[in-house]
Design a protein around this motif. Structure first.
Motif, PDB file in Angstrom:
ATOM      1  N   ALA A   1      -2.254  -4.769 -13.743  1.00  0.00           N
ATOM      2  CA  ALA A   1      -3.530  -4.763 -14.516  1.00  0.00           C
ATOM      3  C   ALA A   1      -4.640  -5.635 -13.860  1.00  0.00           C
ATOM      4  O   ALA A   1      -5.696  -5.367 -13.555  1.00  0.00           O
ATOM      5  N   LYS A   2      -4.357  -6.635 -13.050  1.00  0.00           N
ATOM      6  CA  LYS A   2      -5.239  -7.365 -11.941  1.00  0.00           C
ATOM      7  C   LYS A   2      -5.899  -6.489 -10.984  1.00  0.00           C
ATOM      8  O   LYS A   2      -6.986  -6.616 -10.949  1.00  0.00           O
ATOM      9  N   ARG A   3      -5.036  -5.455 -10.711  1.00  0.00           N
ATOM     10  CA  ARG A   3      -5.792  -4.698  -9.496  1.00  0.00           C
ATOM     11  C   ARG A   3      -6.830  -3.790 -10.099  1.00  0.00           C
ATOM     12  O   ARG A   3      -7.783  -3.397  -9.520  1.00  0.00           O
ATOM     13  N   PHE A   4      -6.424  -3.218 -11.459  1.00  0.00           N
ATOM     14  CA  PHE A   4      -7.406  -2.474 -12.075  1.00  0.00           C
ATOM     15  C   PHE A   4      -8.789  -3.272 -12.297  1.00  0.00           C
ATOM     16  O   PHE A   4      -9.780  -2.748 -12.251  1.00  0.00           O
ATOM     17  N   ALA A   5      -8.565  -4.523 -12.650  1.00  0.00           N
ATOM     18  CA  ALA A   5      -9.809  -5.364 -12.887  1.00  0.00           C
ATOM     19  C   ALA A   5     -10.541  -5.650 -11.724  1.00  0.00           C
ATOM     20  O   ALA A   5     -11.827  -5.528 -11.638  1.00  0.00           O
ATOM     21  N   LYS A   6      -9.950  -5.790 -10.614  1.00  0.00           N
ATOM     22  CA  LYS A   6     -10.659  -6.002  -9.313  1.00  0.00           C
ATOM     23  C   LYS A   6     -11.208  -4.929  -8.959  1.00  0.00           C
ATOM     24  O   LYS A   6     -12.306  -4.778  -8.332  1.00  0.00           O
ATOM     25  N   ASP A   7     -10.772  -3.496  -9.108  1.00  0.00           N
ATOM     26  CA  ASP A   7     -11.290  -2.438  -8.530  1.00  0.00           C
ATOM     27  C   ASP A   7     -12.364  -2.048  -9.484  1.00  0.00           C
ATOM     28  O   ASP A   7     -13.374  -1.183  -9.041  1.00  0.00           O
ATOM     29  N   LEU A   8     -12.304  -2.203 -10.730  1.00  0.00           N
ATOM     30  CA  LEU A   8     -13.446  -1.667 -11.566  1.00  0.00           C
ATOM     31  C   LEU A   8     -14.621  -2.672 -11.839  1.00  0.00           C
ATOM     32  O   LEU A   8     -15.717  -2.287 -11.752  1.00  0.00           O
ATOM     33  N   LEU A   9     -14.205  -4.219 -11.495  1.00  0.00           N
ATOM     34  CA  LEU A   9     -15.106  -5.279 -11.774  1.00  0.00           C
ATOM     35  C   LEU A   9     -15.368  -6.098 -10.494  1.00  0.00           C
ATOM     36  O   LEU A   9     -16.271  -7.024 -10.657  1.00  0.00           O
ATOM     37  N   GLY A  10     -14.632  -5.820  -9.347  1.00  0.00           N
ATOM     38  CA  GLY A  10     -14.801  -6.536  -8.159  1.00  0.00           C
ATOM     39  C   GLY A  10     -13.952  -8.078  -8.068  1.00  0.00           C
ATOM     40  O   GLY A  10     -14.212  -8.727  -7.181  1.00  0.00           O
ATOM     41  N   ASP A  11     -13.354  -8.289  -9.480  1.00  0.00           N
ATOM     42  CA  ASP A  11     -12.642  -9.337  -9.355  1.00  0.00           C
ATOM     43  C   ASP A  11     -11.628  -9.361 -10.186  1.00  0.00           C
ATOM     44  O   ASP A  11     -11.577  -9.123 -11.343  1.00  0.00           O
ATOM     45  N   GLU A  12     -10.127  -9.755  -9.720  1.00  0.00           N
ATOM     46  CA  GLU A  12      -9.148  -9.649 -10.605  1.00  0.00           C
ATOM     47  C   GLU A  12      -9.052 -10.543 -11.816  1.00  0.00           C
ATOM     48  O   GLU A  12      -8.580 -10.407 -12.768  1.00  0.00           O
ATOM     49  N   SER A  13      -9.750 -11.577 -11.433  1.00  0.00           N
ATOM     50  CA  SER A  13      -9.791 -12.603 -12.763  1.00  0.00           C
ATOM     51  C   SER A  13     -10.795 -12.196 -13.849  1.00  0.00           C
ATOM     52  O   SER A  13     -10.883 -12.973 -14.740  1.00  0.00           O
ATOM     53  N   LYS A  14     -11.559 -11.147 -13.809  1.00  0.00           N
ATOM     54  CA  LYS A  14     -12.189 -10.626 -14.915  1.00  0.00           C
ATOM     55  C   LYS A  14     -11.521  -9.878 -15.938  1.00  0.00           C
ATOM     56  O   LYS A  14     -12.128  -8.932 -16.655  1.00  0.00           O
ATOM     57  N   VAL A  15     -10.216  -9.628 -15.953  1.00  0.00           N
ATOM     58  CA  VAL A  15      -9.248  -9.230 -16.823  1.00  0.00           C
ATOM     59  C   VAL A  15      -9.127 -10.140 -17.897  1.00  0.00           C
ATOM     60  O   VAL A  15      -8.692 -11.415 -17.644  1.00  0.00           O
ATOM     61  N   GLU A  16      -9.117  -9.806 -19.166  1.00  0.00           N
ATOM     62  CA  GLU A  16      -8.831 -10.804 -20.208  1.00  0.00           C
ATOM     63  C   GLU A  16      -7.586 -10.099 -20.853  1.00  0.00           C
ATOM     64  O   GLU A  16      -7.464  -9.194 -21.525  1.00  0.00           O
ATOM     65  N   PHE A  17      -6.526 -10.965 -20.626  1.00  0.00           N
ATOM     66  CA  PHE A  17      -4.924 -10.405 -21.087  1.00  0.00           C
ATOM     67  C   PHE A  17      -4.989 -10.742 -22.649  1.00  0.00           C
ATOM     68  O   PHE A  17      -5.339 -11.969 -22.962  1.00  0.00           O
ATOM     69  N   VAL A  18      -4.641  -9.607 -23.253  1.00  0.00           N
ATOM     70  CA  VAL A  18      -4.611  -9.879 -24.801  1.00  0.00           C
ATOM     71  C   VAL A  18      -2.974  -9.558 -25.334  1.00  0.00           C
ATOM     72  O   VAL A  18      -2.486  -8.636 -24.632  1.00  0.00           O
ATOM     73  N   LEU A  19      -2.590 -10.656 -25.762  1.00  0.00           N
ATOM     74  CA  LEU A  19      -1.039 -10.561 -25.910  1.00  0.00           C
ATOM     75  C   LEU A  19      -0.879  -9.711 -27.128  1.00  0.00           C
ATOM     76  O   LEU A  19      -1.228 -10.135 -28.159  1.00  0.00           O
ATOM     77  N   VAL A  20       0.233  -8.844 -26.764  1.00  0.00           N
ATOM     78  CA  VAL A  20       0.555  -7.897 -27.847  1.00  0.00           C
ATOM     79  C   VAL A  20       2.054  -7.909 -28.183  1.00  0.00           C
ATOM     80  O   VAL A  20       2.776  -8.373 -27.277  1.00  0.00           O
ATOM     81  N   ASP A  21       2.579  -7.293 -29.378  1.00  0.00           N
ATOM     82  CA  ASP A  21       3.994  -7.125 -29.469  1.00  0.00           C
ATOM     83  C   ASP A  21       4.273  -5.672 -29.440  1.00  0.00           C
ATOM     84  O   ASP A  21       3.288  -5.027 -29.700  1.00  0.00           O
ATOM     85  N   ALA A  22       5.456  -5.544 -29.381  1.00  0.00           N
ATOM     86  CA  ALA A  22       5.730  -3.668 -29.401  1.00  0.00           C
ATOM     87  C   ALA A  22       5.095  -3.107 -30.610  1.00  0.00           C
ATOM     88  O   ALA A  22       4.534  -2.002 -30.463  1.00  0.00           O
ATOM     89  N   ALA A  23       5.252  -3.560 -31.894  1.00  0.00           N
ATOM     90  CA  ALA A  23       4.661  -2.887 -32.765  1.00  0.00           C
ATOM     91  C   ALA A  23       3.174  -2.979 -32.997  1.00  0.00           C
ATOM     92  O   ALA A  23       2.553  -2.015 -33.646  1.00  0.00           O
ATOM     93  N   SER A  24       2.352  -3.748 -32.262  1.00  0.00           N
ATOM     94  CA  SER A  24       0.900  -3.814 -32.289  1.00  0.00           C
ATOM     95  C   SER A  24      -0.033  -3.022 -31.543  1.00  0.00           C
ATOM     96  O   SER A  24      -1.039  -3.181 -31.619  1.00  0.00           O
ATOM     97  N   ARG A  25       0.999  -2.421 -30.395  1.00  0.00           N
ATOM     98  CA  ARG A  25       0.116  -1.789 -29.388  1.00  0.00           C
ATOM     99  C   ARG A  25      -0.883  -0.677 -29.575  1.00  0.00           C
ATOM    100  O   ARG A  25      -1.922  -0.544 -29.402  1.00  0.00           O
TER     101      ARG A  25
END
Length: 291
Positions: free
Chosen positions: A79-103
Motif C-alpha cells: 500500500a505504501k508503494r501505491f501511495a508513492k507512485d500515485l502521489l509521490g510520497d509513501e507517507s501520503k497514505v492514510e491507513f484506515v483500520l478495518v475488520d473482516a466484516a467491515s471491508r
C-alpha cells in the motif's frame, strides 16, 4: 382563501423539489462535501493529497499496528508503494483500520479508496465491490510429522490414519465431499487441531496453507508436506463498485511493479520471518498474473 392556500402549497412543493434536485447534483462520484459521495476519482485523491487504504490492525504478518503505533505488514508494504507512485510520497497514505466484516461497507460508504486487508476474492464479494488483479494466492495444505510424513492424499485413503480438520472450515467441506473414504478427526478450535497432531491422535492436518506454513515454521518436527492442493484462491485489492479509473490504475501499477519483482521483495521483508523463503512461489503473485 382556498385558492391562496393551493398556490402557497404549490410553491412549497416546487421549492422542496428544487432543493432535492440541487442535492442530487452535488452528490457525484467525488470525495468530501455534504453529498452522498460514491467514490473518489484519482483527481480527487491527488487534490486531497492522500489516498485512504483500509488495512487490518491485528492480523500479522499482513496488517498490524506495532508497539510504536505504526502500521506494518505485507499489505501495508504494498500500500505504501501505491501511495508513492500515485502521489509521490509513501507517507501520503492514510491507513484506515478495518475488520473482516467491515471491508465491503467501508468501500460502499466511501470511507476508504482501496481495501488491502488480506481480502480473498469470492463471487459473492464481486457482486458488491470490484477486485483488481491479485498479489497473493492461497490454497489448502497438509502438515504432518517429520517422523511419518504424509506426502500424498492417497496415503490417507482407506486407512486407519485420521486427517485432522477444524469444524466448519472449507477444508472439512472439501474432504467430506471429495474424499468420503478418508477418516476425519474434527475439532472446534484451531488450538485443538494442533494439539491433536502433536499428541499423535491424527496423521496430519488439512487447512489453509498460510496457517499451516506459519505453524510448522514455529514448531520444529513438523513440515508442510503438501503445500498446495484443492484449487486456488487469490488475495487482491478492492475498490468501490464501478470505480473503473482507480481499478485500472491499480492493475497497471501491479503490472509495472512486476517488472522489478516488487511483491517478491514485499514477501521477503514481511513474510519470510513467518513462512520462510521456501514458499514464495506458493504464495506470491507477481505482476497481477497467477501462474
Amino acid at each position: 382563501m382556498r385558492k391562496g392556500m393551493k398556490f402557497t402549497t404549490l410553491l412549497l412543493a416546487l421549492s422542496l423539489l428544487l432543493v432535492g434536485l440541487a442535492g442530487c447534483a452535488g452528490s457525484g462520484n467525488t470525495n468530501g462535501g455534504s453529498g452522498s459521495a460514491k467514490f473518489a476519482s484519482i483527481e480527487d485523491i491527488k487534490k486531497n493529497g492522500k489516498i485512504r487504504i483500509g488495512v487490518f490492525a491485528d492480523k500479522p504478518p499482513f496488517g498490524y499496528v506495532d508497539s510504536e503505533g505504526k502500521n506494518q505488514g505485507f499489505d501495508v508494504y504494498i500500500a505504501k508503494r501505491f501511495a508513492k507512485d500515485l502521489l509521490g510520497d509513501e507517507s501520503k497514505v492514510e491507513f484506515v483500520l478495518v475488520d473482516a466484516a467491515s471491508r465491503v461497507a467501508y468501500l460502499e460508504s466511501n470511507k476508504v479508496d482501496i481495501i488491502m486487508a488480506n481480502f480473498t476474492v469470492t463471487d459473492e464479494r464481486k457482486e458488491k465491490v470490484d477486485f483488481a488483479n491479485p498479489y497473493m494466492k492461497l490454497s489448502f495444505g497438509i502438515v504432518s510429522p517429520d517422523s511419518a510424513p504424509i506426502t500424498t492424499i492417497d496415503q490417507l485413503k482407506n486407512s486407519d490414519q485420521k486427517l485432522i480438520v477444524a469444524k466448519g472450515t472449507t477444508a472439512e467441506t472439501y474432504f467430506t465431499k471429495n474424499y468420503p473414504d478418508i477418516k476425519l478427526l474434527k475439532f472446534d478450535q484451531y488450538t485443538e487441531i494442533f494439539s491433536a497432531l502433536k499428541d499423535k491422535r491424527g496423521a496430519a492436518i488439512a487447512n489453509d496453507n498460510t496457517e499451516l506454513i506459519a505453524w510448522a515454521k514455529a514448531n520444529p518436527g513438523f513440515t508442510v508436506t503438501i503445500p498446495s492442493f484443492g484449487g486456488q484462491d487469490t488475495i487482491a485489492p478492492a475498490v468501490a463498485k464501478g470505480n473503473k479509473e482507480l481499478l485500472d490504475w491499480i492493475n497497471n501499477e501491479l503490472a509495472t511493479l512486476g517488472k522489478e519483482n516488487f511483491v517478491h521483495q514485499a514477501y521477503k521483508n514481511t513474510l519470510t520471518p513467518v513462512y520462510g523463503a521456501g514458499f514464495t512461489d506458493q504464495l506470491v503473485v507477481e505482476g497481477g498474473k497467477v501462474n
